[in-house]
Scaffold this active site. Structure first.
Site, PDB file in Angstrom:
ATOM      1  N   TYR A   1      -1.523   9.895  -3.264  1.00 29.99           N
ATOM      2  CA  TYR A   1      -1.732  11.228  -4.219  1.00 29.99           C
ATOM      3  C   TYR A   1      -0.603  12.300  -3.469  1.00 29.99           C
ATOM      4  O   TYR A   1      -0.208  13.012  -4.236  1.00 29.99           O
ATOM      5  CB  TYR A   1      -2.833  11.789  -4.119  1.00 29.99           C
TER       6      TYR A   1
ATOM      7  N   GLU B   1      -2.389   0.442  -4.515  1.00 29.91           N
ATOM      8  CA  GLU B   1      -2.309  -0.970  -3.878  1.00 29.91           C
ATOM      9  C   GLU B   1      -1.892  -1.836  -4.850  1.00 29.91           C
ATOM     10  O   GLU B   1      -2.278  -1.951  -5.777  1.00 29.91           O
ATOM     11  CB  GLU B   1      -3.580  -1.193  -3.121  1.00 29.91           C
TER      12      GLU B   1
ATOM     13  N   ASP C   1       0.888  -1.291  -0.024  1.00 28.95           N
ATOM     14  CA  ASP C   1      -0.014  -0.114  -0.036  1.00 28.95           C
ATOM     15  C   ASP C   1       0.795   1.106  -0.002  1.00 28.95           C
ATOM     16  O   ASP C   1       1.834   1.520   0.949  1.00 28.95           O
ATOM     17  CB  ASP C   1      -0.925   0.011   1.308  1.00 28.95           C
TER      18      ASP C   1
END
Length: 665
Positions: free
Chosen positions: A31, A119, A26
DNA sequence: GTGGTGTAG
DNA sequence: GGTTCTACACCAC
């Protein structure tokens, strides 16, 4: 993804569950990380990425001040007045970086499945097995876990599953280091025996940490999730249904009688959910290829006329076509989705209509995307009219265009454009001063709990300590940081954000499709689309450089199209231009008399007047209506003309190409 | 193939 | 819970 946790779907290509080593990786506040790489001066500042009036994500600095994902801008700024906001509506930079990450992972492990942009699942079983095979006899004794072990459980080196998981944790530690040194991205990971468990456990320690789940801790982990909604694969709808049955937690689910669950939810769903609730997940890691569809959408408060819809679509199409061009494949299907505002003020579920793309347009995707704007726009408007009678008032809050059924171009080098974007000599984004940057992601250190020290906390250039049982790691470039020359290639903030701190489209559009349809409100006043057919298209100055796919000859303009927009180029070639006479009334030739006479008398009169005015205008050059003096019958937009709905059956009704009048020519 | 629905980040 | 902007899978038709 709907099937990310599908149980038993697709046929496992892995050994029986229990012997697989699966990782979930992850990217931490992805962003925000991308934005900080693009603008290093943002590091250390509270940063929020906004879309419309929401902060969709933020970095940990902002979180420390109470900013949360999906918080309204207003609330976020109240909580954190010094919050720096960047516009994240254009996903291009995130998408590009996301594919670079997947590609980098794939270089080391072929089984990588994407889950959203930030992810990835990895099936590292084979990598682990190889390392196990290289262990010296008795080498197990020195095996160490990298990162945390869920609930601090000790591994049992006598247990082969424990050994493999421990080596898996080392693999993931190396991969995360590689991601950081190569792309400058910090990530968190979970290592377990299934995707479901790897995903759940990866959230235990964040950011920039990883956690290993030993099989005997599975139940404890699942029960710690709390609400049933937290189980990956159980979404809001299913959770609602379960809660209605009194199933609120994983424990409730595990105790709920199977028969009753199947009765309420159906056998398939019930069995799937039951397995998820017990941690069973046989879904294999299915390597992701390039995307199966490419779409773009925009939401807004209100869009209530065809002209506005065209304007919105005019904003979406060029960048979409550019993405398709870069992808290197041809879409065979186009879909328009809308969301209407319901009377309650809440958004309706989306509706969509799709149709095949006419074959004669296909070659243009590779050669001349600009020339597709007009014909595709026309198709989209027809799809819109299949959903809503645009003659009546409507209120849209979202428009989405999706290209799917993507096939390789006949001449193409292959559909690898998407991946190639992420390759090449230099990443499109990198990092400068990685030691400084790490501050944003250090958070709670991982040096305790048996984990290795956070590598990013090490002084520049210092190697992370090797431990007994370690297997040589992946060869990975840039372990010592990015070359300076490479960093200098990175775009500056000004280049990316137009100097105003807000993101601009990062991929400049080819000139010819910058404003292809001249649909910006300034350049394209309402009257511009309220014209006779496509014949006056050249009058619209902003169309310079854009060819119409097919502009019907003037003689083909018929009353049903008295106000058709430039996109609205329904091919009337086969229709008679002679009016017909029914019940003593002269009506346009392509109007179904029966339907016409079913209309209220006043509507009939209005339509007739409209047609008359249209036929009078038909041979005259189009003139912009005078503001405030426009005759009611001309308004609001010709595409809204009721005539459209009076066509005899078979014209403009039904599915697909032919139904849209877009058949091969 | 189409359209609706559900799931995911 | 729904906001955003996607992407994918399943299923009935």
């Amino acid at each position: 993804m709907g099937a990310a946790f599908a149980v038993g779907g697709g046929g496992s290509r892995r050994p029986p569950a229990g012997s697989s080593v699966i990782a979930h990786l992850d990217l931490d506040c992805f962003y925000a990380q991308v934005e900080m790489l693009r603008a290093p001066e943002l590091r250390g500042k509270a940063l929020g990425v906004k879309q419309k009036s929401l902060v969709v994500t933020c970095n940990y600095e902002a979180r420390r001040h109470g900013v949360k994902k999906l918080m309204s801008l207003k609330e976020a700024v109240e909580k954190c007045p010094h919050l720096v906001l960047v516009n994240g509506e254009d996903l291009t930079p995130y998408r590009e970086m996301s594919y670079k990450v997947t590609e980098l992972l794939r270089e080391h492990c072929p089984l990588v499945e994407r889950l959203g942009l930030d992810e990835n699942f990895l099936d590292i079983t084979d990598v682990v097995e190889q390392r196990v095979g290289r262990l010296q006899p008795g080498g197990w004794a020195g095996i160490r876990v990298s990162g945390h072990v869920y609930k601090d459980q000790a591994i049992n080196v006598q247990d082969p599953t424990h050994r493999k998981l421990a080596i898996g944790s080392q693999v993931m530690e190396e991969l995360r280091e590689c991601l950081y040194s190569t792309l400058g991205l910090s990530s968190s990971a979970g290592v377990a025996t299934t995707k479901l468990l790897a995903k759940v456990v990866s959230g235990t320690f964040k950011p920039n940490q990883q956690t290993l789940l030993l099989p005997h801790s599975t139940q404890e982990l699942l029960r710690s999730l709390g609400p049933i909604r937290k189980v990956p694969g159980i979404g809001s709808r299913t959770a609602e249904r379960l809660e209605a049955l009194g199933v609120k937690t994983v424990v409730d689910l595990q105790r709920f009688p199977s028969a009753a669950l199947e009765k309420e939810l159906g056998i398939a769903l019930a069995q799937r959910i039951r397995k998820l609730g017990s941690g069973q997940d046989e879904a294999p890691v299915t390597p992701s290829g390039p995307p199966q569809s490419i779409s773009d959408e925009d939401s807004f408060r209100k869009c209530s006329s065809e002209a506005e819809v065209q304007e919105k679509l005019g904003m979406l199409l060029p960048s979409l076509l550019e993405r398709i061009r870069q992808d290197g494949r041809q879409p065979r299907t186009i879909r328009l989705s809308i969301r209407r505002l319901s009377s309650s003020g809440k958004g309706f579920p989306r509706e969509c209509r799709q149709c095949p793309i006419p074959p004669h347009l296909l070659p243009k995707f590779g050669t001349d995307p600009g020339s597709l704007l007009s014909p595709l726009g026309s198709i989209l408007m027809k799809l819109l009219r299949k959903m809503i009678p645009t003659a009546l008032p409507f209120h849209l809050t979202l428009l989405s265009v999706c290209f799917s059924n993507l096939r390789a171009l006949p001449t193409a080098k292959g559909s690898i454009g998407f991946y190639l974007q992420g390759k090449g000599p230099a990443p499109a984004a990198g990092q400068g001063g990685r030691g400084k940057e790490a501050a944003d992601f250090q958070g709670k250190g991982s040096a305790s709990c048996g984990g290795i020290p956070n590598r990013r906390k090490l002084p520049e250039g210092e190697e992370s300590p090797r431990r007994d049982g370690d297997i040589p790691s992946f060869p990975c470039i840039a372990q010592e940081g990015l070359p300076e020359a490479l960093e200098q290639e990175l775009p500056s903030r000004a280049e990316f954000h137009g100097g105003n701190g807000l993101a601009q489209p990062s991929v400049p559009l080819p000139k010819e499709i910058e404003n292809p349809m001249g649909l910006s409100s300034a350049a394209h006043p309402a009257g511009c689309s309220n014209r006779v057919g496509a014949t006056q298209a050249s009058e619209c100055p902003s169309r310079t450089g854009v060819r119409m796919e097919k502009e019907p000859p003037e003689a083909e303009i018929i009353p049903t199209r008295i106000c058709a927009s430039r996109w609205d180029t329904e091919a009337p070639a086969t229709a008679s231009v002679e009016p017909t006479c029914s019940k003593g009334v002269v009506i346009p030739p392509d109007v179904d008399p029966e339907t016409f006479h079913e209309l209220p008398a006043d509507v009939q009169l209005e339509l007739l007047a409209q047609w008359k005015s249209g036929s009078q205008q038909r041979d005259k050059p189009w003139r912009k209506p005078k503001a405030g003096k426009r005759r009611r019958l001309e308004a609001p937009c010709g595409s809204n003309s009721l005539w459209r709905y009076l066509k005899p059956r078979g014209e403009g009704v039904g599915r697909g190409d032919a139904a849209l009048g877009m058949g091969p020519e």
